[in-house]
Write a protein that holds these residues in place. Sequence first.
Motif, PDB file in Angstrom:
ATOM      1  N   UNK A  91       7.079   4.526 -18.175  1.00 20.27           N
ATOM      2  CA  UNK A  91       6.077   5.457 -17.636  1.00 20.27           C
ATOM      3  C   UNK A  91       6.028   5.442 -16.115  1.00 20.27           C
ATOM      4  N   UNK A  92       6.785   4.535 -15.507  1.00 15.43           N
ATOM      5  CA  UNK A  92       6.819   4.467 -14.047  1.00 15.43           C
ATOM      6  C   UNK A  92       6.268   3.158 -13.540  1.00 15.43           C
ATOM      7  N   UNK A  93       5.774   3.169 -12.312  1.00 15.19           N
ATOM      8  CA  UNK A  93       5.226   1.979 -11.659  1.00 15.19           C
ATOM      9  C   UNK A  93       3.709   2.028 -11.728  1.00 15.19           C
ATOM     10  N   UNK A  94       3.106   0.969 -12.272  1.00 10.91           N
ATOM     11  CA  UNK A  94       1.655   0.935 -12.417  1.00 10.91           C
ATOM     12  C   UNK A  94       1.113  -0.367 -11.845  1.00 10.91           C
ATOM     13  N   UNK A  95      -0.063  -0.281 -11.224  1.00 11.89           N
ATOM     14  CA  UNK A  95      -0.729  -1.474 -10.714  1.00 11.89           C
ATOM     15  C   UNK A  95      -1.188  -2.357 -11.867  1.00 11.89           C
ATOM     16  N   UNK A  96      -1.040  -3.662 -11.692  1.00 13.72           N
ATOM     17  CA  UNK A  96      -1.650  -4.603 -12.628  1.00 13.72           C
ATOM     18  C   UNK A  96      -3.133  -4.720 -12.307  1.00 13.72           C
ATOM     19  N   UNK A  97      -3.863  -5.457 -13.111  1.00 10.29           N
ATOM     20  CA  UNK A  97      -5.287  -5.694 -12.829  1.00 10.29           C
ATOM     21  C   UNK A  97      -5.444  -6.405 -11.488  1.00 10.29           C
ATOM     22  N   UNK A  98      -4.549  -7.376 -11.223  1.00 11.00           N
ATOM     23  CA  UNK A  98      -4.609  -8.091  -9.938  1.00 11.00           C
ATOM     24  C   UNK A  98      -4.319  -7.150  -8.785  1.00 11.00           C
ATOM     25  N   UNK A  99      -3.299  -6.299  -8.954  1.00 10.33           N
ATOM     26  CA  UNK A  99      -2.966  -5.347  -7.895  1.00 10.33           C
ATOM     27  C   UNK A  99      -4.106  -4.401  -7.610  1.00 10.33           C
TER      28      UNK A  99
ATOM     29  N   UNK B  25       0.823  -1.211   0.000  1.00  4.63           N
ATOM     30  CA  UNK B  25       0.000   0.000   0.000  1.00  4.63           C
ATOM     31  C   UNK B  25       0.859   1.265   0.000  1.00  4.63           C
ATOM     32  N   UNK B  26       2.043   1.200   0.587  1.00  2.09           N
ATOM     33  CA  UNK B  26       2.945   2.364   0.549  1.00  2.09           C
ATOM     34  C   UNK B  26       3.354   2.670  -0.888  1.00  2.09           C
ATOM     35  N   UNK B  27       3.568   1.623  -1.681  1.00  2.00           N
ATOM     36  CA  UNK B  27       3.909   1.837  -3.091  1.00  2.00           C
ATOM     37  C   UNK B  27       2.706   2.396  -3.841  1.00  2.00           C
ATOM     38  N   UNK B  28       1.519   1.858  -3.546  1.00  3.96           N
ATOM     39  CA  UNK B  28       0.294   2.375  -4.172  1.00  3.96           C
ATOM     40  C   UNK B  28       0.129   3.856  -3.865  1.00  3.96           C
ATOM     41  N   UNK B  29       0.280   4.223  -2.596  1.00  2.00           N
ATOM     42  CA  UNK B  29       0.034   5.608  -2.182  1.00  2.00           C
ATOM     43  C   UNK B  29       1.161   6.541  -2.620  1.00  2.00           C
ATOM     44  N   UNK B  30       2.392   6.034  -2.631  1.00  2.00           N
ATOM     45  CA  UNK B  30       3.523   6.879  -3.009  1.00  2.00           C
ATOM     46  C   UNK B  30       3.705   7.018  -4.502  1.00  2.00           C
ATOM     47  N   UNK B  31       3.233   6.031  -5.261  1.00  2.00           N
ATOM     48  CA  UNK B  31       3.337   6.096  -6.710  1.00  2.00           C
ATOM     49  C   UNK B  31       4.622   5.537  -7.271  1.00  2.00           C
ATOM     50  N   UNK B  32       5.678   5.464  -6.445  1.00  2.00           N
ATOM     51  CA  UNK B  32       6.959   4.901  -6.880  1.00  2.00           C
ATOM     52  C   UNK B  32       7.583   4.122  -5.730  1.00  2.00           C
TER      53      UNK B  32
END
Length: 299
Positions: A56-64, A13-20
Amino acid sequence: MSDLDLRKLRYFLAIVDGGTFSRAAETLHIAQPVLSRQLRSLEKELGAILFERSSRGTELTAAGTALVDDARGLLASSVAFQRRARVHGRGEARFTIAFMPGVIVTGMARELSARFSGTRVEVLRSSWEDQVEVVRDGRADVSIVRLPVPRRGLRVVPMASEPRLVALPVGHPLARRPALRVADLVDLELLQDVDAVPEWRDAAERLRVNGLADRPIDLPMPTTVEEKLEYVAAGVGIAILPESAANFYTRPDVAYCRVTDLAPSDIALVCEVGRKSEIIDAAIELALDTAGVVVGDAG
């Protein structure tokens, strides 16, 4: 199936919220390679890839994406479980007041001890990162905080205001002035979140838009007052502190100066909206008795 490691969910969740990954690692105070290893371990345990890295950076997959809400729910449930356990573990015979560095709660603790002689009143030192969480997770019954704080589920009782000072290296030319303005400081590096000092942020942005100031230097953001003051003493930048915190963190290589156009720092008591007890009511009453008080004098 193996037991799920909630710490790895926190990392996810830290990666989700931080974006990178880099911002998440900085927020978590761990090295980026450690975070990457923990994320790969979580993906292996779950049997799903959670992030894709590209130009383009770090992106969530469909599963994520599908698992984000579930992860937040699991962590919230674990925090609630810990809170209930801690509250019941302390029992009715103990009451804990959390406080930020520089804030003195001796008077409140003494008064509550006198009124509730069968209750042991304890104190707990908090930080910018957990001044609210100590109430949410049950480590403290009330917390004396420095605003602003997230208010969801909390009652916030304003108590006092105090001046904010700038920390400078002792030998800095500005340290010899009796008083400063924000405009005097915008060419210096601010060693904290710029949103915490909107007056400095706004003035610096105006200068940079007009090409009159350089962009900030690139360095890891200090996370504690002690780290900020180490950088200040080394001449790297400045920090803005409430006066009581400045009095708490005195050191011979750092000077504190009044800044006349900084808004004051506000202090408040917070407690959970749904928790009711005579001693919490008494703590709120004591907080209300101090409402509007101006702490210290920076002049």
